[in-house]
Design a protein around this motif. Structure first.
Motif, PDB file in Angstrom:
ATOM      1  N   ALA A 249      -1.543  -3.804  -8.693  1.00 36.61           N
ATOM      2  CA  ALA A 249      -1.356  -4.733  -7.710  1.00 36.61           C
ATOM      3  C   ALA A 249      -0.724  -4.114  -6.509  1.00 36.61           C
ATOM      4  CB  ALA A 249      -0.939  -6.086  -8.112  1.00 36.61           C
ATOM      5  N   ILE A 250      -0.933  -5.048  -5.274  1.00 36.24           N
ATOM      6  CA  ILE A 250      -0.153  -4.538  -4.106  1.00 36.24           C
ATOM      7  C   ILE A 250       0.766  -5.476  -4.365  1.00 36.24           C
ATOM      8  CG2 ILE A 250      -0.178  -4.893  -1.523  1.00 36.24           C
ATOM      9  CD1 ILE A 250      -2.949  -3.825  -1.402  1.00 36.24           C
ATOM     10  N   THR A 251       2.224  -5.139  -4.290  1.00 34.24           N
ATOM     11  CA  THR A 251       3.372  -6.030  -4.545  1.00 34.24           C
ATOM     12  C   THR A 251       3.946  -6.068  -3.565  1.00 34.24           C
ATOM     13  OG1 THR A 251       4.339  -3.821  -5.387  1.00 34.24           O
ATOM     14  CG2 THR A 251       3.606  -5.177  -7.022  1.00 34.24           C
ATOM     15  N   LYS A 252       3.905  -5.567  -2.408  1.00 36.65           N
ATOM     16  CA  LYS A 252       4.426  -5.879  -1.052  1.00 36.65           C
ATOM     17  C   LYS A 252       3.647  -5.512  -0.022  1.00 36.65           C
ATOM     18  CE  LYS A 252       9.430  -6.069  -2.513  1.00 36.65           C
ATOM     19  NZ  LYS A 252      10.698  -5.499  -2.211  1.00 36.65           N
ATOM     20  N   ILE A 253       3.533  -6.039   1.179  1.00 38.05           N
ATOM     21  CA  ILE A 253       2.892  -5.432   2.227  1.00 38.05           C
ATOM     22  C   ILE A 253       3.332  -6.325   3.544  1.00 38.05           C
ATOM     23  CG2 ILE A 253       1.177  -7.352   1.904  1.00 38.05           C
ATOM     24  CD1 ILE A 253      -0.864  -5.275   2.846  1.00 38.05           C
ATOM     25  N   ASP A 254       3.612  -5.488   4.478  1.00 36.64           N
ATOM     26  CA  ASP A 254       4.223  -5.816   5.724  1.00 36.64           C
ATOM     27  C   ASP A 254       3.385  -4.923   6.950  1.00 36.64           C
ATOM     28  OD1 ASP A 254       5.324  -6.726   8.159  1.00 36.64           O
ATOM     29  OD2 ASP A 254       7.380  -5.857   7.428  1.00 36.64           O
ATOM     30  N   PRO A 255       2.243  -5.268   7.341  1.00 35.39           N
ATOM     31  CA  PRO A 255       1.677  -4.854   8.597  1.00 35.39           C
ATOM     32  C   PRO A 255       2.695  -4.388   9.703  1.00 35.39           C
ATOM     33  CG  PRO A 255       0.321  -6.439   7.903  1.00 35.39           C
ATOM     34  CD  PRO A 255       1.622  -6.701   7.091  1.00 35.39           C
ATOM     35  N   GLY A 256       3.627  -5.229   9.928  1.00 36.12           N
ATOM     36  CA  GLY A 256       4.355  -4.849  11.037  1.00 36.12           C
ATOM     37  C   GLY A 256       5.373  -3.548  11.061  1.00 36.12           C
ATOM     38  N   GLN A 257       5.780  -3.506   9.930  1.00 38.72           N
ATOM     39  CA  GLN A 257       6.535  -2.032   9.404  1.00 38.72           C
ATOM     40  C   GLN A 257       5.723  -1.313   8.845  1.00 38.72           C
ATOM     41  OE1 GLN A 257      10.542  -2.414   7.634  1.00 38.72           O
ATOM     42  NE2 GLN A 257      10.440  -4.662   8.211  1.00 38.72           N
ATOM     43  N   ARG A 258       4.244  -1.412   8.755  1.00 39.22           N
ATOM     44  CA  ARG A 258       3.535  -0.508   7.949  1.00 39.22           C
ATOM     45  C   ARG A 258       4.003  -0.107   6.631  1.00 39.22           C
ATOM     46  NH1 ARG A 258      -0.712   0.831  10.976  1.00 39.22           N
ATOM     47  NH2 ARG A 258      -1.078   2.632   9.783  1.00 39.22           N
ATOM     48  N   LEU A 259       4.259  -1.131   5.908  1.00 40.70           N
ATOM     49  CA  LEU A 259       4.765  -0.962   4.578  1.00 40.70           C
ATOM     50  C   LEU A 259       3.891  -1.535   3.624  1.00 40.70           C
ATOM     51  CD1 LEU A 259       7.177  -0.944   2.352  1.00 40.70           C
ATOM     52  CD2 LEU A 259       7.619  -3.312   3.054  1.00 40.70           C
ATOM     53  N   VAL A 260       3.465  -0.799   2.645  1.00 42.43           N
ATOM     54  CA  VAL A 260       2.585  -1.171   1.385  1.00 42.43           C
ATOM     55  C   VAL A 260       3.142  -0.471   0.089  1.00 42.43           C
ATOM     56  CG1 VAL A 260       0.499  -1.015   0.194  1.00 42.43           C
ATOM     57  CG2 VAL A 260       0.587  -1.210   2.678  1.00 42.43           C
ATOM     58  N   GLU A 261       3.482  -1.499  -0.837  1.00 38.53           N
ATOM     59  CA  GLU A 261       3.936  -0.974  -2.076  1.00 38.53           C
ATOM     60  C   GLU A 261       2.707  -1.330  -3.256  1.00 38.53           C
ATOM     61  OE1 GLU A 261       7.460  -2.715  -3.534  1.00 38.53           O
ATOM     62  OE2 GLU A 261       8.676  -1.749  -1.945  1.00 38.53           O
ATOM     63  N   ILE A 262       2.578  -0.411  -3.923  1.00 39.04           N
ATOM     64  CA  ILE A 262       1.405  -0.236  -5.065  1.00 39.04           C
ATOM     65  C   ILE A 262       2.172  -0.341  -6.285  1.00 39.04           C
ATOM     66  CG2 ILE A 262      -0.511   0.413  -6.063  1.00 39.04           C
ATOM     67  CD1 ILE A 262      -0.998  -0.139  -3.167  1.00 39.04           C
ATOM     68  N   ASP A 263       2.043  -1.731  -7.263  1.00 36.55           N
ATOM     69  CA  ASP A 263       3.069  -1.816  -8.341  1.00 36.55           C
ATOM     70  C   ASP A 263       4.524  -1.341  -8.174  1.00 36.55           C
ATOM     71  OD1 ASP A 263       3.262  -2.366 -11.014  1.00 36.55           O
ATOM     72  OD2 ASP A 263       2.312  -0.431 -11.807  1.00 36.55           O
ATOM     73  N   HIS A 264       4.979  -1.715  -7.109  1.00 39.79           N
ATOM     74  CA  HIS A 264       6.463  -1.328  -6.871  1.00 39.79           C
ATOM     75  C   HIS A 264       6.631  -0.152  -6.508  1.00 39.79           C
ATOM     76  CE1 HIS A 264       7.421  -5.509  -8.040  1.00 39.79           C
ATOM     77  NE2 HIS A 264       6.645  -5.460  -9.213  1.00 39.79           N
ATOM     78  N   ALA A 265       5.915   0.820  -6.030  1.00 38.12           N
ATOM     79  CA  ALA A 265       5.847   2.129  -5.742  1.00 38.12           C
ATOM     80  C   ALA A 265       5.642   2.059  -4.177  1.00 38.12           C
ATOM     81  CB  ALA A 265       4.912   3.049  -6.455  1.00 38.12           C
ATOM     82  N   LEU A 266       6.688   2.677  -3.399  1.00 38.19           N
ATOM     83  CA  LEU A 266       6.200   2.444  -1.841  1.00 38.19           C
ATOM     84  C   LEU A 266       5.478   3.641  -1.480  1.00 38.19           C
ATOM     85  CD1 LEU A 266       7.324   1.234   0.861  1.00 38.19           C
ATOM     86  CD2 LEU A 266       9.056   3.244   0.878  1.00 38.19           C
ATOM     87  N   ILE A 267       4.405   3.322  -0.784  1.00 35.59           N
ATOM     88  CA  ILE A 267       3.656   4.404  -0.102  1.00 35.59           C
ATOM     89  C   ILE A 267       4.684   5.119   1.096  1.00 35.59           C
ATOM     90  CG2 ILE A 267       1.508   5.198   1.237  1.00 35.59           C
ATOM     91  CD1 ILE A 267       0.096   2.942  -0.106  1.00 35.59           C
ATOM     92  N   SER A 268       5.066   6.347   0.707  1.00 32.90           N
ATOM     93  CA  SER A 268       6.192   6.955   1.724  1.00 32.90           C
ATOM     94  C   SER A 268       5.429   7.886   2.472  1.00 32.90           C
ATOM     95  CB  SER A 268       7.245   7.495   1.012  1.00 32.90           C
ATOM     96  OG  SER A 268       6.627   8.582  -0.258  1.00 32.90           O
ATOM     97  N   SER A 269       4.177   8.353   2.061  1.00 32.97           N
ATOM     98  CA  SER A 269       3.575   9.333   2.902  1.00 32.97           C
ATOM     99  C   SER A 269       2.177   9.151   2.899  1.00 32.97           C
ATOM    100  CB  SER A 269       3.652  10.897   2.180  1.00 32.97           C
ATOM    101  OG  SER A 269       4.998  11.197   1.945  1.00 32.97           O
ATOM    102  N   PRO A 270       1.840   8.185   3.991  1.00 34.67           N
ATOM    103  CA  PRO A 270       0.393   7.412   4.137  1.00 34.67           C
ATOM    104  C   PRO A 270      -0.458   8.431   4.678  1.00 34.67           C
ATOM    105  CG  PRO A 270       1.920   6.463   5.813  1.00 34.67           C
ATOM    106  CD  PRO A 270       2.728   7.365   5.045  1.00 34.67           C
ATOM    107  N   ASP A 271      -1.802   8.310   4.010  1.00 38.67           N
ATOM    108  CA  ASP A 271      -2.842   9.356   4.764  1.00 38.67           C
ATOM    109  C   ASP A 271      -2.465  10.724   4.679  1.00 38.67           C
ATOM    110  OD1 ASP A 271      -4.166   6.764   5.132  1.00 38.67           O
ATOM    111  OD2 ASP A 271      -3.544   6.674   7.264  1.00 38.67           O
ATOM    112  N   ILE A 272      -1.942  11.272   3.457  1.00 34.46           N
ATOM    113  CA  ILE A 272      -1.767  12.659   3.748  1.00 34.46           C
ATOM    114  C   ILE A 272      -3.080  13.216   3.467  1.00 34.46           C
ATOM    115  CG2 ILE A 272      -1.247  14.460   1.613  1.00 34.46           C
ATOM    116  CD1 ILE A 272       0.864  12.817   0.591  1.00 34.46           C
ATOM    117  N   TYR A 273      -4.067  12.882   3.062  1.00 34.08           N
ATOM    118  CA  TYR A 273      -5.630  13.278   3.333  1.00 34.08           C
ATOM    119  C   TYR A 273      -6.776  12.461   3.376  1.00 34.08           C
ATOM    120  CZ  TYR A 273      -9.703  16.128   2.660  1.00 34.08           C
ATOM    121  OH  TYR A 273     -11.087  16.657   2.976  1.00 34.08           O
TER     122      TYR A 273
END
Length: 350
Positions: free
Chosen positions: A136-160
């Motif tokens: 599940a998407i456990t946290k999301i904040d478009p303003g800070q461009r923050l997305v967590e998937i199952d409490h794992a933060l996407i730290s490197s978005p769009d690597i490829y």
């Protein structure tokens, strides 16, 4: 007249059937050729483009898994892979079968860029490739461009972002995946409840997060302090509960946090002793008198300024040298890199 008509009708029928067969054959050939081209293009993405992008982003182990011949793991077309840090694999001794299942669990059945994920609703289900298990998407904040998937933060978005696959880097494997449980059997992985729970992340969270903790986590990860970044992110919810008592912080980031994977209360203590509830630039720290005590987020734990000894070139705090000052600075926080973790012996024996 009748026989002539019959003859022409027969010829017309034969020609029509022949043309229809040729059309079907040509269509099948075209479809087959297009399918072959798509397959060739996707194979190049997975074996060349994606591994190169992963390696540039510092995900070397994941890149190696893609570049093996034959590939260790081949995701399907139009999927999204959530790649985890090298340490998440190197620090485990998972047999190949379980490692492959773990990769399936971190691969979504649809392709999504970071922009696509930011448009989703918190609590949304993301189906994975493994046995219809969801995350599940456990946290999301478009303003800070923050997305967590199952409490794992996407730290490197769009690597490829390719034509048929998207790859994002996460700080750690999905939280519902416990390596100890995984060794007991994959069915021990608990199901994720995909329900809207926006109340856990709304105005209250925003108020507590004015310091910019997510920026701190991302900055630590991108500057080579992945271990401490994972540790901080793991206990961040606890830190947020008392962050209203201060409005700025100083992070003393060690290159390695040996308590990753240990009980959460030990990890919480270890992280807190590396955080000061006040913002100090390196220049401000060096201007403090020797033997000045610095309060930490760990109750009743203080660090002591020892100054810059003659045989060292950098400031020493509690016996540990600051080796990378002012890595990241904002109005609310400062990050300094230190030579090693602080007070580890004391924290593990008390």
């Amino acid at each position: 007249m009748g026989s002539c008509c019959t003859r022409w009708c027969s010829v017309y029928f034969v020609v029509s059937v022949t043309l229809a067969i040729m059309a079907i054959s040509l269509a099948e050939h075209f479809i087959s050729s297009k399918s072959d081209q798509d397959a060739i293009s996707f194979a190049h993405e997975v074996s060349v483009n994606a591994p190169n992008a992963l390696r540039r982003a510092g995900f070397n182990v994941m890149a190696d898994l893609f570049q093996r011949s034959p590939p260790f793991f081949l995701p399907p077309q139009n999927s999204t892979l959530f790649a985890f840090k090298d340490s998440a694999i190197r620090n485990t001794s998972l047999p190949p079968l379980l490692l492959k299942k773990m990769l399936l669990f971190h691969t979504s059945t649809s392709m999504a860029s970071m922009e696509d994920l930011l448009k989703k609703t918190q609590g949304s289900c993301i189906p994975t490739l493994f046995r219809h298990k969801n995350v599940a998407i456990t946290k999301i904040d478009p303003g800070q461009r923050l997305v967590e998937i199952d409490h794992a933060l996407i730290s490197s978005p769009d690597i490829y972002l390719g034509n048929q696959i998207a790859i994002h880097g996460v700080l750690a494997p999905f939280s519902s995946l416990d390596f100890q449980d995984l060794r007991k059997g994959w069915n021990s992985v608990p199901p994720v409840s995909c329900r809207l729970n926006s109340g856990q992340y709304s105005a209250s969270y925003e108020f507590k997060n004015t310091i910019g903790w997510n920026r701190i986590v991302q900055s630590l990860s991108s500057n080579g302090y992945a271990s401490f970044s994972i540790g901080l992110h793991s206990v961040l919810d606890r830190i947020l509960t008392d962050s209203m008592s201060y409005d700025s912080v100083t992070i003393l980031a060690p290159p390695d946090l040996p308590l990753i994977g240990c009980p959460s209360f030990l990890l919480d203590r270890a992280v807190r002793v590396h955080v000061l509830p006040q913002r100090f630039t390196y220049k401000e720290l060096t201007s403090l008198p020797a033997r000045t005590s610095l309060k930490t987020l760990m109750s009743d734990e203080y660090l002591e300024i020892e100054g810059v000894p003659e045989f060292m070139s950098m400031l020493v705090v509690d016996g540990v040298e600051i080796v990378a000052p002012d890595i990241s600075i904002s109005e609310k926080f400062v990050i300094h890199g230190i030579a090693e973790a602080l007070k580890m012996d004391e924290l593990t024996t008390t």
